[in-house]
Design an enzyme around this catalytic site. Structure first.
Site, PDB file in Angstrom:
ATOM      1  N   GLY A  70       0.794  -1.231   0.000  1.00 39.96           N
ATOM      2  CA  GLY A  70       0.000   0.000   0.000  1.00 39.96           C
ATOM      3  C   GLY A  70       0.819   1.271   0.000  1.00 39.96           C
TER       4      GLY A  70
ATOM      5  CB  THR B 151       0.673   5.976  -2.453  1.00 38.93           C
ATOM      6  OG1 THR B 151       0.682   6.773  -1.252  1.00 38.93           O
ATOM      7  CG2 THR B 151      -0.462   4.966  -2.385  1.00 38.93           C
TER       8      THR B 151
ATOM      9  CG  HIS C 239       6.008   7.417   4.437  1.00 38.28           C
ATOM     10  ND1 HIS C 239       6.339   7.112   3.130  1.00 38.28           N
ATOM     11  CD2 HIS C 239       4.708   7.082   4.581  1.00 38.28           C
ATOM     12  CE1 HIS C 239       5.291   6.626   2.515  1.00 38.28           C
ATOM     13  NE2 HIS C 239       4.270   6.588   3.362  1.00 38.28           N
TER      14      HIS C 239
HETATM   15  P1  AMP Z   1       1.699   5.580   1.869  1.00 41.97           P
HETATM   16  O1  AMP Z   1       0.415   5.207   1.166  1.00 41.97           O
HETATM   17  O2  AMP Z   1       2.057   4.691   3.005  1.00 41.97           O
HETATM   18  O3  AMP Z   1       2.835   5.758   0.871  1.00 41.97           O
HETATM   19  O4  AMP Z   1       1.420   6.973   2.538  1.00 41.97           O
HETATM   20  C1  AMP Z   1       1.500   8.192   1.848  1.00 41.97           C
HETATM   21  C2  AMP Z   1       0.697   9.172   2.625  1.00 41.97           C
HETATM   22  O5  AMP Z   1       1.063  10.473   2.204  1.00 41.97           O
HETATM   23  C3  AMP Z   1      -0.823   9.075   2.410  1.00 41.97           C
HETATM   24  O6  AMP Z   1      -1.471   8.771   3.650  1.00 41.97           O
HETATM   25  C4  AMP Z   1      -1.211  10.444   1.876  1.00 41.97           C
HETATM   26  O7  AMP Z   1      -2.434  10.908   2.391  1.00 41.97           O
HETATM   27  C5  AMP Z   1      -0.049  11.307   2.329  1.00 41.97           C
HETATM   28  N1  AMP Z   1       0.211  12.492   1.539  1.00 41.97           N
HETATM   29  C6  AMP Z   1       0.222  12.605   0.189  1.00 41.97           C
HETATM   30  N2  AMP Z   1       0.547  13.848  -0.169  1.00 41.97           N
HETATM   31  C7  AMP Z   1       0.762  14.552   0.981  1.00 41.97           C
HETATM   32  C8  AMP Z   1       1.124  15.887   1.277  1.00 41.97           C
HETATM   33  N3  AMP Z   1       1.359  16.792   0.304  1.00 41.97           N
HETATM   34  N4  AMP Z   1       1.234  16.266   2.574  1.00 41.97           N
HETATM   35  C9  AMP Z   1       0.994  15.378   3.557  1.00 41.97           C
HETATM   36  N5  AMP Z   1       0.656  14.089   3.343  1.00 41.97           N
HETATM   37  C10 AMP Z   1       0.538  13.678   2.072  1.00 41.97           C
END
Ligand code: AMP
Ligand code: ZN
Length: 116
Positions: free
Chosen positions: A95, A97, A102
């Site tokens: 999951g 993205t 992080h």
């Molecule tokens: P993951 O799916 O584990 O890669 O988490 C990526 C996270 O980044 C998701 O929960 C998104 O909502 C978050 N995200 C995407 N763009 C931003 C942004 N510009 N600022 C803060 N969070 C973000």
């Protein structure tokens, strides 16, 4: 890495709601929170995944830098007493993205006992 969103947030090129920062780690509110507290904890060094982090010579140092700031962030977000969940999504089926490693710190409400 020039086209990486979290590198751009780390360098200040793209704004974020930052709740913690030091020379190696930045933490900011997730833009699509799944709970009242949803913080992304990010090593500033560009590393794509948890697996790549573990494989690096400095991987333990970077992981340790992340680990050490968790209590302070939890205190600041007032979830140190109530509890919280820490999640790392790794790779496509995990999951992930954003391809910059992080950790999601999630809390501020009673989370289900089931992980998913
Ligand atoms: P993951 O799916 O584990 O890669 O988490 C990526 C996270 O980044 C998701 O929960 C998104 O909502 C978050 N995200 C995407 N763009 C931003 C942004 N510009 N600022 C803060 N969070 C973000
Ligand atoms: Zn990056």
């Amino acid at each position: 890495m020039s086209d990486c969103l979290f590198c751009k947030i780390s360098s200040g090129e793209i704004p974020a709601d930052i709740v913690y920062e030091d020379d190696r780690v930045i933490a900011f509110r997730d833009i699509h929170p799944v709970a009242p507290v949803h913080i992304l904890i990010v090593p500033k060094t560009h590393v794509a995944t948890m697996l790549e982090l573990a494989a690096r010579p400095d991987g333990s140092d970077l992981a340790s830098a992340v680990l050490k700031v968790i209590p302070e962030i939890a205190r600041k977000m007032q979830v140190d007493q109530s509890g919280f969940r820490l999640i790392n999504n790794c790779g496509e089926e995990g999951g992930q993205t954003i391809p910059h490693v992080h950790f999601h710190l999630i809390g501020g409400r009673k989370l289900g006992e089931k992980l998913i």
